[in-house]
Scaffold this active site. Structure first.
Site, PDB file in Angstrom:
ATOM      1  N   THR A   1       0.777  -1.096  -0.162  1.00 19.90           N
ATOM      2  CA  THR A   1       0.194  -0.047   0.164  1.00 19.90           C
ATOM      3  C   THR A   1       0.835   1.362  -0.099  1.00 19.90           C
ATOM      4  O   THR A   1       0.504   2.163  -0.558  1.00 19.90           O
ATOM      5  CB  THR A   1      -0.939  -0.142   1.298  1.00 19.90           C
ATOM      6  OG1 THR A   1      -1.843  -1.141   1.096  1.00 19.90           O
ATOM      7  CG2 THR A   1      -1.608   1.460   1.184  1.00 19.90           C
TER       8      THR A   1
ATOM      9  N   SER B   1       2.004  -7.668  -0.087  1.00 18.04           N
ATOM     10  CA  SER B   1       2.892  -8.666   0.503  1.00 18.04           C
ATOM     11  C   SER B   1       2.424 -10.179   0.619  1.00 18.04           C
ATOM     12  O   SER B   1       3.398 -11.070   0.625  1.00 18.04           O
ATOM     13  CB  SER B   1       3.013  -8.050   2.106  1.00 18.04           C
ATOM     14  OG  SER B   1       1.486  -8.237   2.675  1.00 18.04           O
TER      15      SER B   1
ATOM     16  N   THR C   1       1.152  -4.251   4.531  1.00 16.93           N
ATOM     17  CA  THR C   1       0.963  -4.351   5.917  1.00 16.93           C
ATOM     18  C   THR C   1       0.386  -5.928   6.160  1.00 16.93           C
ATOM     19  O   THR C   1       0.190  -6.374   7.119  1.00 16.93           O
ATOM     20  CB  THR C   1       0.229  -3.611   6.292  1.00 16.93           C
ATOM     21  OG1 THR C   1      -1.110  -3.255   5.637  1.00 16.93           O
ATOM     22  CG2 THR C   1       0.797  -2.123   6.284  1.00 16.93           C
ATOM     23  N   ASP C   2      -0.288  -6.369   5.242  1.00 15.85           N
ATOM     24  CA  ASP C   2      -1.153  -7.793   5.230  1.00 15.85           C
ATOM     25  C   ASP C   2      -0.365  -8.845   5.878  1.00 15.85           C
ATOM     26  O   ASP C   2      -0.849  -9.672   6.842  1.00 15.85           O
ATOM     27  CB  ASP C   2      -1.789  -8.231   3.911  1.00 15.85           C
ATOM     28  CG  ASP C   2      -3.096  -7.379   3.321  1.00 15.85           C
ATOM     29  OD1 ASP C   2      -3.526  -6.484   4.342  1.00 15.85           O
ATOM     30  OD2 ASP C   2      -3.406  -7.581   2.361  1.00 15.85           O
TER      31      ASP C   2
END
Length: 380
Positions: free
Chosen positions: A46, A94, A125-126
């Site tokens: 992101t 990710s 961030t996942d």
């Protein structure tokens, strides 16, 4: 215009009187500021996303901006913090990276740390918590490694992306997390790789560290650290490094004959859960399986039966809780099943995977889970 000409004439007069020509004065090179060297490795996510509009906070394409462009947008301010170089490792979400990619990322970070004082890695961030824990377990240098990302793309109003990247570089350059292993920095908060987890799908304060709490915070020019990971206790010692030297246990990334890392899967328990997932994983060649159990690691009767059969086939299990906190200690009397204490299932998977790559000795793996896998300081 007359005033301007008079001003210019006066400047020339002063320059001549001083014995310095204006051309030579302007040609003097600027004195280089002595700042730490920080490499920023971009993997996408992101933070490098481009939105469909300035207010489309969730509608965007991740992995669009080059890390070099993002760093350039932080200039000149970032130049006063660090001498920054960039490397574009990849540019995607990710969740799109494989364990084979993780191996290559470790090699890239190790190589960058040989030439720089610290490294920052940007990711989505996942699965950032998995990126972080993998690097924490495999990077050989004790220099600072900082992971950062964002919950909003670079191009929207109120994005957290530039501030997170700038603060990550500042934290890396400070050298304050030397021997901390890998840490995560988002939302002005510094978290340890072992404990950090994503707790909300959308909020910017999504990353937390459970009962352990954050390591510290960044408040503009102030970097405040309130605690440290247990591994700092071994700072300066050879034992600071984990036994998971990927070049040694599986061969260099560039080596086409290198041994592939073992397959390790996760099976989730719930009311009346079937055992088919465990059986299928074992039959598909999984060398290890992590169970995310109820309470203190409980699994359904069907899963328990399937686990017993899989252990007979040589599969090693790590037991975790799906609750998000608390510990599963297990018992040394239960052959093939190791308590993962308070590691989340996804992090226990990485530790089990690396352990199985390094040894088939179950006793040794239990020892690693009881030492590397915990956050406890020792009195020895």
């Amino acid at each position: 215009m007359k005033i301007a000409h008079r001003t210019a004439a006066l400047l020339c007069t002063f320059a001549v009187a001083a014995g310095v020509s204006l051309s030579s004065a302007s040609a003097q090179p600027k004195e280089k500021v002595d700042v730490p060297e920080v490499a920023v490795i971009g993997t996408g996510g992101t933070i490098s996303g481009v939105s469909t509009s300035r207010v489309s906070f969730q509608d965007y394409k991740s992995g669009q901006l080059a890390i070099s462009k993002m760093v350039d947008e932080l200039r000149p301010e970032v130049d006063g913090v660090a001498d920054v170089t960039t490397e574009q490792f990849g540019n995607k979400g990710s969740g799109g990276y494989s364990i084979a990619d993780y191996r290559k990322l470790t090699a890239s970070v190790d190589a960058a740390l040989k030439k720089n004082d610290a490294v920052v890695v940007t990711t989505g961030t996942d699965t950032m918590e998995e990126f972080a824990y993998w690097l924490d377990l495999t990077v050989r240098s004790d220099k600072p490694v900082i992971l950062t990302g964002s919950m909003r793309p670079w191009t929207v109003i109120g994005t957290d992306a530039p501030a997170n990247l700038y603060n990550a570089i500042k934290l890396a350059a400070s050298n304050k997390t030397k021997c901390y292993g890998t840490v995560v920095m988002l939302n002005d908060q510094i978290q340890a790789a072992r404990e950090v987890r994503k707790t909300n799908a959308l909020r910017m304060d999504t990353f937390e560290s459970g009962p352990s709490g954050e390591l510290g915070v960044i408040d503009q020019d102030n970097i405040r650290l309130n605690r440290a990971p247990a591994r700092v206790q071994k700072c300066g010692k050879a034992s600071w490094r984990t036994p998971f030297d990927l070049d040694r246990i599986v061969g260099k990334v560039s080596d086409k004959e290198s041994t592939p890392l073992p397959r390790v899967e996760i099976a989730y328990s719930y009311q009346d859960a079937g055992g088919e997932a465990i059986t299928a994983f074992a039959d598909a060649g999984a060398k290890g399986i992590v169970t995310a159990g109820t309470g203190a690691g409980g699994i359904s009767p069907a899963m328990s039966t399937a686990r017993t059969e899989a252990v007979k086939k040589g599969v090693t299990f790590a037991s975790t809780t799906r609750t998000g906190s608390g510990a599963v200690y297990g018992s040394s009397d239960t052959t093939g099943v190791i308590g993962a204490e308070d590691l989340t299932a996804q992090k226990a998977r990485l530790l089990l995977l690396l352990s199985l790559a390094a040894t088939d000795d179950e006793k040794q793996i239990r020892t690693w889970f009881a030492t590397l896998g915990t956050a406890q300081f020792t009195t020895k």
